[in-house]
Design a protein around this motif. Structure first.
Motif, short mmCIF file in Angstrom:
data_model
loop_
_atom_site.label_atom_id
_atom_site.label_comp_id
_atom_site.label_asym_id
_atom_site.label_seq_id
_atom_site.Cartn_x
_atom_site.Cartn_y
_atom_site.Cartn_z
N GLU A 1 0.85 -1.19 0.00
CA GLU A 1 0.00 0.00 0.00
C GLU A 1 0.88 1.24 0.00
N ASN B 1 -2.37 3.49 -12.50
CA ASN B 1 -3.82 3.66 -12.33
C ASN B 1 -4.57 2.35 -12.54
N LYS B 2 -4.09 1.32 -11.93
CA LYS B 2 -4.69 -0.02 -11.91
C LYS B 2 -4.53 -0.78 -13.23
N HIS C 1 -2.95 0.39 -4.00
CA HIS C 1 -2.61 -0.97 -3.59
C HIS C 1 -2.14 -1.81 -4.78
N ASP D 1 0.49 7.46 -8.95
CA ASP D 1 -0.28 6.74 -9.97
C ASP D 1 0.30 5.36 -10.29
N SER E 1 -4.23 -5.16 -8.62
CA SER E 1 -4.30 -3.78 -8.14
C SER E 1 -5.76 -3.40 -7.98
N PRO E 2 -6.30 -3.52 -6.76
CA PRO E 2 -7.72 -3.19 -6.56
C PRO E 2 -8.01 -1.70 -6.69
N ASP E 3 -7.01 -0.89 -6.40
CA ASP E 3 -7.10 0.56 -6.60
C ASP E 3 -5.68 1.07 -6.73
N LYS E 4 -5.52 2.34 -7.06
CA LYS E 4 -4.15 2.78 -7.40
C LYS E 4 -3.25 2.90 -6.18
#
Lengths: 114, 116
Positions: A24, A51-52, A73, A30, A68-71
């Motif tokens: 994280e 960006n995922k 993580h 990004d 990558s569940p969101d940018k």
């Protein structure tokens, strides 16, 4: 506050097991990366997400799957672990890959496969 | 294709002596060049980087490096070593332009030992 945090710090497991490493970043970056450092301290990129979206996928066995569940993580899942997977895995992030800004590294996850 | 070669996997200096860590690169496009330091059991930290402009780059902790295009080199120096400089040092190159993906190619690393 740690900028790039990865867990666990140490991971000892048996051959054939499946394991995950989580990463994280709280820098608002990004782009995130996974690097592998072998026993000779040689560092090599494995994956990069912006960006995922996957932007770098080096020649890595498909037992390794980044998610990558969101940018903020980027997790790394490894199936059917092998002895040769033993290494230190570093997560890193940068503002944006296109600007060649510096990378911020996590403190590493030392994976030992027995 | 890009590559980085660090001459000398292990450098030992006395405290107060000059530090010189050598790095040569190969790149078909104008490179961005970096030096990172890794202290024991930690991640890498940026010491300095060269992108464009002035070829002598100053970084943190008194380190500097000079980009020499004719020699394809980016050697790292520090006038006077401190015990706290003992660490692993990595030179890296990044592609620029349309081939830029943000990927860093690292050298093999140089272990700096500082003797009292």
């Amino acid at each position: 506050d740690t900028a790039v945090s990865q867990t666990p710090k140490y991971l000892v497991t048996q051959m054939g097991n499946d394991k995950s490493i989580k990463c994280e970043q709280n820098l608002g970056h990004d782009t995130m990366y996974w690097y592998k450092q072998d026993s000779k301290k040689f560092l090599k990129i494995m994956f990069s997400y912006n960006n995922k979206e996957l932007i770098i996928n080096e020649t890595v066995p498909n037992r390794f799957s980044p998610k990558s569940p969101d940018k903020a993580h980027l997790n790394l899942h490894i199936n059917s672990l092998e002895l040769g997977d033993s290494a230190v895995y570093f997560c890193a992030s940068s503002q944006n890959f296109a600007t060649n800004e510096k990378l911020f590294f996590g403190s590493g996850t030392q994976l030992s496969v027995l | 294709a890009q590559s980085v070669t660090q001459l000398g996997s292990h450098v030992s200096v006395s405290e107060g002596a000059l530090v010189l860590l050598r790095c040569n690169y190969s790149s078909s496009v104008p490179p961005y060049l970096f030096w990172y330091v890794q202290y024991p059991n930690q991640g890498l930290q940026l010491l300095l980087k060269y992108t464009t402009g002035a070829t002598l780059v100053k970084g943190i902790n008194g380190f500097e490096a000079e980009f020499k295009k004719s020699e394809t080199s980016f050697h790292l120096t520090k006038p006077s070593a401190h015990m706290s400089d003992a660490a692993e040092y990595f030179c890296a190159v990044s592609a620029t332009g349309s081939s830029n993906t943000g990927k860093l190619i690292f050298g093999q690393g140089t272990t700096l030992q500082v003797k009292p």
